[in-house]
Design an enzyme around this catalytic site. Structure first.
Site, PDB file in Angstrom:
ATOM      1  N   HIS A  70      -6.903  -6.092  -1.425  1.00 29.06           N
ATOM      2  CA  HIS A  70      -5.696  -4.471  -1.575  1.00 29.06           C
ATOM      3  C   HIS A  70      -4.295  -5.462  -0.221  1.00 29.06           C
ATOM      4  O   HIS A  70      -4.111  -6.429   0.017  1.00 29.06           O
ATOM      5  CB  HIS A  70      -6.258  -3.800  -0.600  1.00 29.06           C
ATOM      6  N   SER A  97       1.017  -1.456   0.030  1.00 27.43           N
ATOM      7  CA  SER A  97      -0.287  -0.392  -0.030  1.00 27.43           C
ATOM      8  C   SER A  97       1.046   1.345   0.321  1.00 27.43           C
ATOM      9  O   SER A  97       1.739   0.957  -0.894  1.00 27.43           O
ATOM     10  CB  SER A  97      -0.994   0.233   1.074  1.00 27.43           C
ATOM     11  N   ASP A 105      -8.225  -3.072  -6.824  1.00 22.37           N
ATOM     12  CA  ASP A 105      -7.677  -2.708  -5.764  1.00 22.37           C
ATOM     13  C   ASP A 105      -8.548  -2.223  -5.368  1.00 22.37           C
ATOM     14  O   ASP A 105      -9.021  -0.938  -5.045  1.00 22.37           O
ATOM     15  CB  ASP A 105      -6.664  -1.705  -5.970  1.00 22.37           C
TER      16      ASP A 105
END
Length: 398
Positions: free
Chosen positions: A336, A173, A269
């Site tokens: 994610h 991330s 995502d």
């Protein structure tokens, strides 16, 4: 009712046992010496990381993995992080579970299990790019992420990384974005003979309009870069050509990266769908609420919009141009971060492309056994996905 409760307790205990067998717990290290250099978290506390030492043939190999956790774009949002783990090392747990790419067992992490594995904690709010000397006496906020990055790397070099034969900078991330932005500078810190590559997991955030037609994420990243004084620490190869805040987007900066880079990302995502495509400000009536928590709850119209997002994502990725040194694993999942958990990194039912798990694709690419640049068919064709289901009460990060 009691029988049902007992059944769920058994399942919970079983899951905890499985998690323990698939993880190790690693103690925190605080870099107290960094405080004197001003390399501190938002609240002024020292930076921190967790290190699990390598062994056997991996003793001189280093995997440095950067924690994720969004960004703060102004005084208000940075103050909201100042008193939690994303802004203060005082609030971080003393032990952290290492699984997935950080696991120390060959059956869960075949190529990197015996490396020195590091998880760098994230407490600056700008993917380790900020550097503002002045500290407002009222807020006492420190914007010093770039200094933290240097302090952590210096500490690791002194602990043996200066002798690295192989080294990886990776992250998830906001940490995946860090791995892209700092990829070349990471390589520059290491000896000339070290084999260095970078992995970005769920860090390829794209510049696109939200469902209301606004450039929400572009404005947000502009505020992040401005608040943290990040412009001077973003790659010059990008900032000389365009507005510095655009250089927070991988699609504008990754093309110029010289160090080999592997991009792992879901084309749908889940963080980007929730925060870039359909942020709360663009959806005042909450029409996207159910869809954002579980992709199977999306209407036909919403799925069509998400298919458009996937095409925008692929267009941004293709805009980097062809490079033999890059790798891609772009699956059509609502997910994610897929490298940090064993079930999505390397297990019998992990997500696969071309019949390869992420761990196998990345390992083959790092060791030059096989190149890997694979995309996926559109949702819902991929049956290997571990699609995320979110708590409906969960708040978005931006």
């Amino acid at each position: 009712m009691i029988g049902e409760l007992r059944k769920w307790l058994h399942i919970l205990v079983y899951m905890l046992i499985v998690l323990r067998t698939q993880s190790i717990y690693v103690n925190i290290t605080y870099i107290q010496s960094a405080v004197a250099k001003g390399a501190v978290c938002l609240d002024g506390s020292p930076p921190a990381y967790h290190l699990s030492r390598g062994f056997g043939a991996g003793i001189n190999n280093w995997l440095v993995h950067i924690e994720g956790g969004g960004w703060c774009n102004n005084v208000t949002t940075c103050l909201s992080r100042k008193n939690n783990r994303l802004g203060s090392s005082k609030q971080m747990v003393k032990q952290l579970a290492f699984s997935g790419i950080l696991n120390n067992k060959a059956q869960f992490n075949p190529d990197f299990y015996n490396w020195n594995r590091v998880k760098v904690r994230y407490c600056d709010g700008a993917s380790f790019t900020g550097d503002v000397e002045a500290v407002n006496p009222a807020t006492k906020l420190h914007y010093r992420g770039a200094r933290i990055f240097i302090a952590v790397m210096e500490d690791l070099l002194a602990k043996g990384m200066k002798n690295a034969e192989n080294a990886i900078l990776s992250g998830c991330s906001a940490g995946g974005l860090t791995a892209i932005l700092h990829c070349d500078s990471f390589k520059a810190l290491l000896p000339m003979g070290t084999k260095v590559k970078c992995f970005s997991d769920a860090g390829f955030f794209i510049n696109t309009k939200d469902v209301s037609g606004a450039q929400h994420i572009e404005a947000f990243f502009h505020d992040v870069v401005t608040t943290h004084g990040s412009a001077k620490n973003l790659p010059l190869s990008c900032t000389l050509k365009m507005k510095p805040s655009l250089c927070f987007f991988p699609q504008y900066v990754a093309k110029q990266i010289r160090t080999p880079l592997f991009i792992i990302n879901a084309a749908y995502d889940s963080w980007q769908i929730k925060n870039i495509l359909a942020p709360g400000v663009a959806d005042p009536h909450g029409l996207w609420h159910n869809c954002k928590t579980d992709i199977v709850k999306c209407s036909a119209t919403q799925l069509q919009t998400m298919q458009g997002f996937r095409l925008e994502f692929l267009k941004a990725l293709n805009g980097l141009g062809f490079s033999m040194s890059r790798g891609y694993f772009i699956n059509s999942c609502f997910a994610h971060c897929q490298t940090e958990m064993t079930e999505t990194w390397f297990s019998s039912d992990s997500p696969k492309l071309n019949n390869k798990t992420i761990a196998k694709a990345v390992g083959d690419w790092f060791y030059d056994r096989n190149a890997f640049q694979k995309g996926d068919c559109p949702y819902p064709c991929d049956k290997t996905c571990h699609n995320r289901i979110f708590d409906p009460q969960e708040h978005t990060l931006i």
